[in-house]
Design a protein around this motif. Structure first.
Motif, PDB file in Angstrom:
ATOM      1  N   ALA A  89       0.831  -1.207   0.000  1.00 12.58           N
ATOM      2  CA  ALA A  89       0.000   0.000   0.000  1.00 12.58           C
ATOM      3  C   ALA A  89       0.864   1.254   0.000  1.00 12.58           C
ATOM      4  O   ALA A  89       0.486   2.275  -0.552  1.00 12.58           O
ATOM      5  CB  ALA A  89      -0.928   0.016   1.212  1.00 12.58           C
ATOM      6  N   ALA A  90       2.033   1.150   0.623  1.00 13.77           N
ATOM      7  CA  ALA A  90       2.931   2.300   0.641  1.00 13.77           C
ATOM      8  C   ALA A  90       3.644   2.459  -0.688  1.00 13.77           C
ATOM      9  O   ALA A  90       4.302   3.463  -0.929  1.00 13.77           O
ATOM     10  CB  ALA A  90       3.935   2.153   1.773  1.00 13.77           C
ATOM     11  N   THR A 137       1.981   1.727  -3.809  1.00 19.37           N
ATOM     12  CA  THR A 137       1.083   2.045  -4.915  1.00 19.37           C
ATOM     13  C   THR A 137      -0.158   2.754  -4.399  1.00 19.37           C
ATOM     14  O   THR A 137      -0.536   2.593  -3.234  1.00 19.37           O
ATOM     15  CB  THR A 137       0.646   0.789  -5.690  1.00 19.37           C
ATOM     16  OG1 THR A 137      -0.263   1.187  -6.722  1.00 19.37           O
ATOM     17  CG2 THR A 137      -0.056  -0.206  -4.778  1.00 19.37           C
ATOM     18  N   GLY A 138      -0.781   3.534  -5.255  1.00 18.44           N
ATOM     19  CA  GLY A 138      -1.971   4.249  -4.848  1.00 18.44           C
ATOM     20  C   GLY A 138      -3.202   3.810  -5.611  1.00 18.44           C
ATOM     21  O   GLY A 138      -4.262   4.394  -5.465  1.00 18.44           O
ATOM     22  N   LEU A 151      -6.349  -0.938   2.044  1.00 20.14           N
ATOM     23  CA  LEU A 151      -5.305  -0.077   2.615  1.00 20.14           C
ATOM     24  C   LEU A 151      -4.561   0.693   1.530  1.00 20.14           C
ATOM     25  O   LEU A 151      -4.057   1.788   1.768  1.00 20.14           O
ATOM     26  CB  LEU A 151      -4.314  -0.919   3.424  1.00 20.14           C
ATOM     27  CG  LEU A 151      -4.864  -1.547   4.707  1.00 20.14           C
ATOM     28  CD1 LEU A 151      -3.868  -2.538   5.253  1.00 20.14           C
ATOM     29  CD2 LEU A 151      -5.171  -0.464   5.725  1.00 20.14           C
ATOM     30  N   GLY A 152      -4.501   0.093   0.344  1.00 19.92           N
ATOM     31  CA  GLY A 152      -3.785   0.741  -0.760  1.00 19.92           C
ATOM     32  C   GLY A 152      -4.307   2.125  -1.064  1.00 19.92           C
ATOM     33  O   GLY A 152      -3.587   2.968  -1.603  1.00 19.92           O
ATOM     34  N   ILE A 189      -3.353   4.453   2.785  1.00 17.67           N
ATOM     35  CA  ILE A 189      -1.941   4.679   3.074  1.00 17.67           C
ATOM     36  C   ILE A 189      -1.319   5.332   1.836  1.00 17.67           C
ATOM     37  O   ILE A 189      -1.421   4.798   0.748  1.00 17.67           O
ATOM     38  CB  ILE A 189      -1.240   3.337   3.410  1.00 17.67           C
ATOM     39  CG1 ILE A 189      -1.819   2.767   4.715  1.00 17.67           C
ATOM     40  CG2 ILE A 189       0.273   3.545   3.527  1.00 17.67           C
ATOM     41  CD1 ILE A 189      -1.245   1.429   5.119  1.00 17.67           C
ATOM     42  N   PRO A 190      -0.720   6.511   1.999  1.00 18.51           N
ATOM     43  CA  PRO A 190      -0.206   7.204   0.824  1.00 18.51           C
ATOM     44  C   PRO A 190       0.965   6.460   0.173  1.00 18.51           C
ATOM     45  O   PRO A 190       1.653   5.731   0.885  1.00 18.51           O
ATOM     46  CB  PRO A 190       0.249   8.550   1.392  1.00 18.51           C
ATOM     47  CG  PRO A 190       0.361   8.377   2.862  1.00 18.51           C
ATOM     48  CD  PRO A 190      -0.518   7.244   3.249  1.00 18.51           C
ATOM     49  N   PRO A 191       1.168   6.639  -1.136  1.00 18.06           N
ATOM     50  CA  PRO A 191       0.391   7.456  -2.065  1.00 18.06           C
ATOM     51  C   PRO A 191      -0.970   6.847  -2.365  1.00 18.06           C
ATOM     52  O   PRO A 191      -1.123   5.636  -2.274  1.00 18.06           O
ATOM     53  CB  PRO A 191       1.263   7.457  -3.331  1.00 18.06           C
ATOM     54  CG  PRO A 191       2.027   6.195  -3.278  1.00 18.06           C
ATOM     55  CD  PRO A 191       2.294   5.951  -1.822  1.00 18.06           C
ATOM     56  N   SER A 192      -1.928   7.707  -2.705  1.00 14.02           N
ATOM     57  CA  SER A 192      -3.273   7.240  -2.961  1.00 14.02           C
ATOM     58  C   SER A 192      -3.928   8.058  -4.057  1.00 14.02           C
ATOM     59  O   SER A 192      -3.920   9.287  -4.012  1.00 14.02           O
ATOM     60  CB  SER A 192      -4.082   7.356  -1.665  1.00 14.02           C
ATOM     61  OG  SER A 192      -5.433   7.553  -1.954  1.00 14.02           O
TER      62      SER A 192
HETATM   63 NA    NA Z   1      -1.232   3.583  -1.204  1.00  9.08          NA
END
Ligand code: NA
Ligand code: NA
Lengths: 442, 326, 171
Positions: A108-109, A111-112, A149-150, A153-156
């Motif tokens: 998740a950290a 990919t957004g 969560l993707g 959690i940034p990027p999003s």
């Molecule tokens: Na993300």
């Protein structure tokens, strides 16, 4: 004319219940309503939405992350990774579930894009969890919720679109979503552990007892962990590292991940043309399926807004009370309810432009409100019948996992998302502290 | 009986540009026509994709659309004259050329003849921020090898004349890439509207003035038939609403720019481009536009437009010393 | 009828095959851009456009292929309870009378658009590279057309199924 938006949903559910694929149901309704609104121009209007989605660079991370997952799975690396995670978390109740969620947090950290995390982790986690006799509902819930969560959690991508519509800083919004995202991850993990601990029958035992880890020597365990974790560490370093070091953009980081997975396939002597072709084939089919839903959803949303869907929402908001908390509550409830039947992009496109003037006029902190909105939008990813998380899961799920099990599985996680919402509502600092620290440092 | 035009914008609903141009225009039209013409605005991507506004109006999918000639430059470089290009007219000069120097008539003739569209200028902008960057940009040498997110003519000129490294980044990834230093600099829009993009929170330097885009122009286009069908007494009212919107939005841009510059001064290092660099961009820009127009010559008409533009800019430069600046 | 189904399947499978090297090309073009931008400070003008065009192509080439594999996500908890023969009639109506005309219409518009882009030499609106658009538009047109043909194949298969069950009844 105001009846049209309602009719669109009625027909949409009708087609879906008749067993027509979701993408085609959306297309048919968009076409029917489009004809009413644009007469003989409707096909040209719909065609342009096809071109628009096909031309979206950021969506390229979908096939790339799927391909990465597929290569890891074909090369047996995913299995090694899970053996390692299993060994590490084996003594925890719900060990593999915990491991899956931790993986979701990591990806998740990186990919957004909605769906990417769910698919890449799901391809690896589902077989592992099934092997350990986790029930299908828990597997489905874990993968769907972990996938959601993707987007927080940034990027999003949600934060980016939201910021553009609300005239807010993307960076501020990323920072604001960080702690709520991590709290959500923590609560998900806690839930799995508590559930597995208290659940009667076999899963009272830890994963360690179900697998044969207990009978292994320490040396063997170290070997399993290092052999399994090494490739994962390598991949995480390539994907996250290339992103954090500014080598690659979030979309490009997915391509770096594919490169890394490919190298691992060679390094472990698992490369064969057949495995590569298999991985490519799976990727193309899943990509086509997901992108077709995105295209059709885009068609549907456009027509829905032109049909007066946005003014419908505006009228709903006008029913609300005068107190600030009432106003906030009404807006969040509207988003939650719309979330059952629409996906996040439609919600953001329709609601944010309507809500922002209200938020400003009541003097509500826009960042705080945005984070609460994003948490509620998260639930839309999980709430059936229109639950993108379930659609994506179906694309990779084994045949014995039913729609009903998936719907049941996500419920506890939706409740946890509500707990996060309450935490953010009660303690606005959870959202607003980090953005405040961000300014004035480079 | 009320007439209704669906009018999509090339910018997202709620954005600074949308509020300043689209919402303002639709309100002004309602005000001046007494509600006889209703403009129904839509944000980018809802009805048609942002870059497809012109062709969607040409095809008749929508009655009207709001976009900028910048998106037509690849199709026909003459649009760079109307849209603005590196080293082109400053906002002050542009407004005068458009409304008093014959620019508007040339634009309207050109649109009608080449695309069958009625053009209404709705929106002239202030000078953009030259760059939000991780290093100070003041001289031409600072641009060498600089990974600089930009698009359009400036990308071409930056690469060909200044040995820069123009980088194509989709809007959704600009922030992240700048934050991680995957690019060294980005240009986006005006000081006031950039504030909400948050680039100043992750990049220390702010280079001004934006000689790469000294001003910009947006227009509402309507298909010729649709326009002709409008009752004759409404036409001048809609034209007046367009002009009013342009004037109001220009001062709104300026007002928020001036306020935001104070804010940048508090948190960032604001650097001014050297007069030499500004001059270098000007001459490179002129060279670029002259080459483009003579290479793609669609007859004497485009040459005449360019001549009018450059003459007017020169005249303004020659004489504007009389004007007091605060 | 069977020949037609075989022809439609062959088309879908071929496009699925074509999409494989396209996917590899997508990975390579992005990695190339990352490499030259970060290590050589020389980003390309073309990688951005190429990447989104390749991604769009993968999706549109795979659309019919995924339908051939019956991959497209559906909610079937109710429809599986419908008797299979009635389900076949429903599918003939949904795919044959409703969906096929829409996809056919979209294909027609897509073909027109590709032809227009070719005749006018249309280029990308804002890209500094300004690539010609007709090849990309043509791929979209081909993908939609094959998706349409595969829709018809679904109808044909339903038709065969109904007749097969009739035959079984007669036996
Ligand atoms: Na993300
Ligand atoms: Na939902």
């Amino acid at each position: 004319m105001e009846i049209l938006p309602f009719l669109m949903f009625l027909f949409l559910f009708g087609f879906i219940l008749l067993g027509l694929p979701v993408a085609f149901s959306l297309t048919l309704v968009a076409a029917g309503a489009g004809y009413i609104l644009f007469q003989d121009m409707f096909l040209m209007q719909l065609y342009r939405q096809v071109v628009k989605v096909s031309s979206d660079f950021i969506l390229a991370s979908i096939p790339l992350f799927i391909l990465m997952g597929a290569i890891l799975e074909r090369a047996g690396i995913a299995m090694r990774l899970f053996n390692a995670f299993q060994t590490l978390t084996a003594r925890l109740p719900g060990g593999v579930g915990v491991a899956s969620l931790a993986m979701c947090g990591v990806f998740a950290a990186a990919t957004g894009v909605v769906g990417a995390v769910e698919i890449v982790v799901g391809i690896m986690a589902i077989p592992a969890m099934q092997k350990l006799k986790y029930n299908n509902s828990l597997i489905a819930g874990t993968v769907c919720a972990g996938g959601s969560l993707g987007t927080i959690i940034p990027p999003s991508v949600i934060a980016i679109v939201y910021a553009a519509l609300a005239q807010m800083s993307v960076g501020q919004l990323f920072a604001a979503a960080m702690f709520p995202g991590l709290i959500m991850l923590g609560l998900f993990i806690l839930y799995i552990m508590i559930y597995s601990y208290f659940q009667s029958s076999s899963s009272k035992n830890t994963d360690a007892q179900k697998t044969d880890t207990v009978h292994k020597t320490t040396w063997e365990l170290i070997k399993i962990v290092s052999v399994g974790l090494l490739p994962a560490t390598f991949l995480i370093i390539t994907v996250l590292g290339s992103l954090l070091a500014g080598i690659a953009s979030p979309t490009e980081a997915a391509a770096v991940g594919v490169g890394g997975a490919f190298l691992l396939m060679f390094a472990y002597g698992e490369f064969s043309i057949k495995k590569l072709i298999d991985a490519l084939d799976t990727t193309i089919r899943i990509t086509a399926m997901i992108m077709l839903i995105v295209v059709a959803g885009t068609m549907f949303t456009g027509i829905f807004i032109v049909a007066g869907g946005a003014s419908m929402v505006r009228e709903l908001v006008s029913f609300m009370g005068d107190e600030t908390w009432q106003v906030i509550l009404v807006m969040l409830v509207i988003v939650f309810i719309i979330g059952f039947v629409m996906d996040w992009i439609s919600i953001v496109l329709i609601c944010v432009p309507i809500f922002m003037p209200i938020v400003r006029s009541f003097g509500i902190d826009p960042i705080w409100f945005a984070v609460m909105m994003m948490v509620v939008i998260q639930t839309s990813y999980l709430t059936p019948p229109m639950a993108p998380s379930i659609f994506y899961l179906k694309s990779i799920a084994p045949k014995d996992m039913t729609y009903g099990q998936m719907c049941r599985g996500v419920i506890p996680f939706v409740i946890i998302q509500f707990i996060v919402l309450i935490i953010v509502a009660a303690f606005p600092l959870v959202a607003t502290w980090l953005p405040g620290q961000l300014s004035a440092k480079f | 009986d009320q007439i209704k035009w669906r009018m999509p914008a090339a910018v997202p609903e709620g954005s600074f540009f949308y509020e300043n141009f689209m919402v303002r225009f639709s309100k002004n039209v309602e005000l001046l026509t007494g509600g006889r013409l209703e403009i129904q605005p839509f944000g980018a991507g809802v009805v048609v994709p942002a870059f497809e506004i012109y062709s969607a109006v040409e095809d008749g999918i929508i009655e009207a659309g709001h976009s900028t000639p910048t998106f037509l430059i690849n199709r026909d470089p003459v649009n760079a004259i109307f849209a603005g290009f590196p080293g082109g007219m400053a906002p002050e000069t542009k407004v005068h050329w458009i409304y008093e120097g014959g620019g508007l008539e040339m634009l309207q003739d050109y649109r009608l003849k080449n695309m069958g569209l009625k053009s209404l200028v709705v929106g002239i902008g202030t000078t953009e921020v030259f760059a939000h960057s991780h290093s100070a940009i003041q001289e031409a040498e600072n641009l060498k090898g600089l990974r600089y997110r930009t698009a359009g003519p400036w990308a071409e000129i930056l690469g060909n004349y200044f040995d820069g490294a123009p980088t194509v980044v989709p809007p959704g990834e600009i922030f992240t890439l700048l934050q991680r230093r995957g690019v060294d600099a980005v240009e986006w829009a005006t000081p006031g509207s950039n504030l909400s993009e948050g680039f100043h929170e992750i990049a220390e330097y702010l280079a001004v003035p934006g000689v790469h885009q000294p001003t910009f122009l947006w227009e509402v286009v309507v298909k010729e038939d649709t326009w002709n069908k409008l009752p004759n007494e409404l036409k001048p009212l809609v034209e007046a609403a367009a002009k009013l919107t342009t004037m109001e939005s220009l001062v709104h841009f300026g007002h928020s720019d001036i306020l935001s510059m104070d804010q940048y001064a508090n948190t960032n290092k604001v650097v001014e481009l050297s007069p030499e660099l500004i001059e270098q961009v000007r001459s490179a820009g002129r060279d670029w536009i002259n080459t483009k127009i003579s290479d793609n010559s669609t007859g004497s008409e485009t040459a005449a437009i360019l001549e009018s533009y450059l003459e007017y800019q020169d005249r303004w430069a020659r004489n504007s010393f009389y004007l007091l600046h605060d | 009828m069977k020949i037609f189904i075989r022809f439609a399947n062959l088309l879908s499978i071929s496009l699925g095959w074509i999409a494989r090297p396209v996917l590899i090309a997508l990975v390579i073009s992005m990695l190339y851009e990352v490499f030259v931008r970060f290590f050589l400070n020389a980003p390309t003008k073309w990688a951005f456009d190429i990447s989104y065009m390749l991604n769009g192509s993968i999706f549109i080439l795979g659309a019919g292929y995924a339908l051939y594999h019956n991959d497209h996500v559906k909610i079937d908890f109710l429809s599986t309870k419908i008797p299979s023969k009635i389900k076949c009639y429903i599918d003939i109506v949904l795919y044959g009378l409703m969906l096929s005309p829409v996809i056919a219409g979209l294909s027609w518009v897509a073909i027109q658009r590709a032809i227009r882009a070719f005749e006018r030499g249309e280029v990308e609106a804002v890209s500094p590279w300004a690539p010609l658009m007709w090849p990309f538009y043509s791929i979209i047109a081909i993908g939609l057309l094959v998706l349409f043909i595969q829709c018809i194949a679904v109808v044909a298969r339903c038709y065969l199924d109904i007749n097969k069950s009739k035959d079984t009844l007669q036996e």
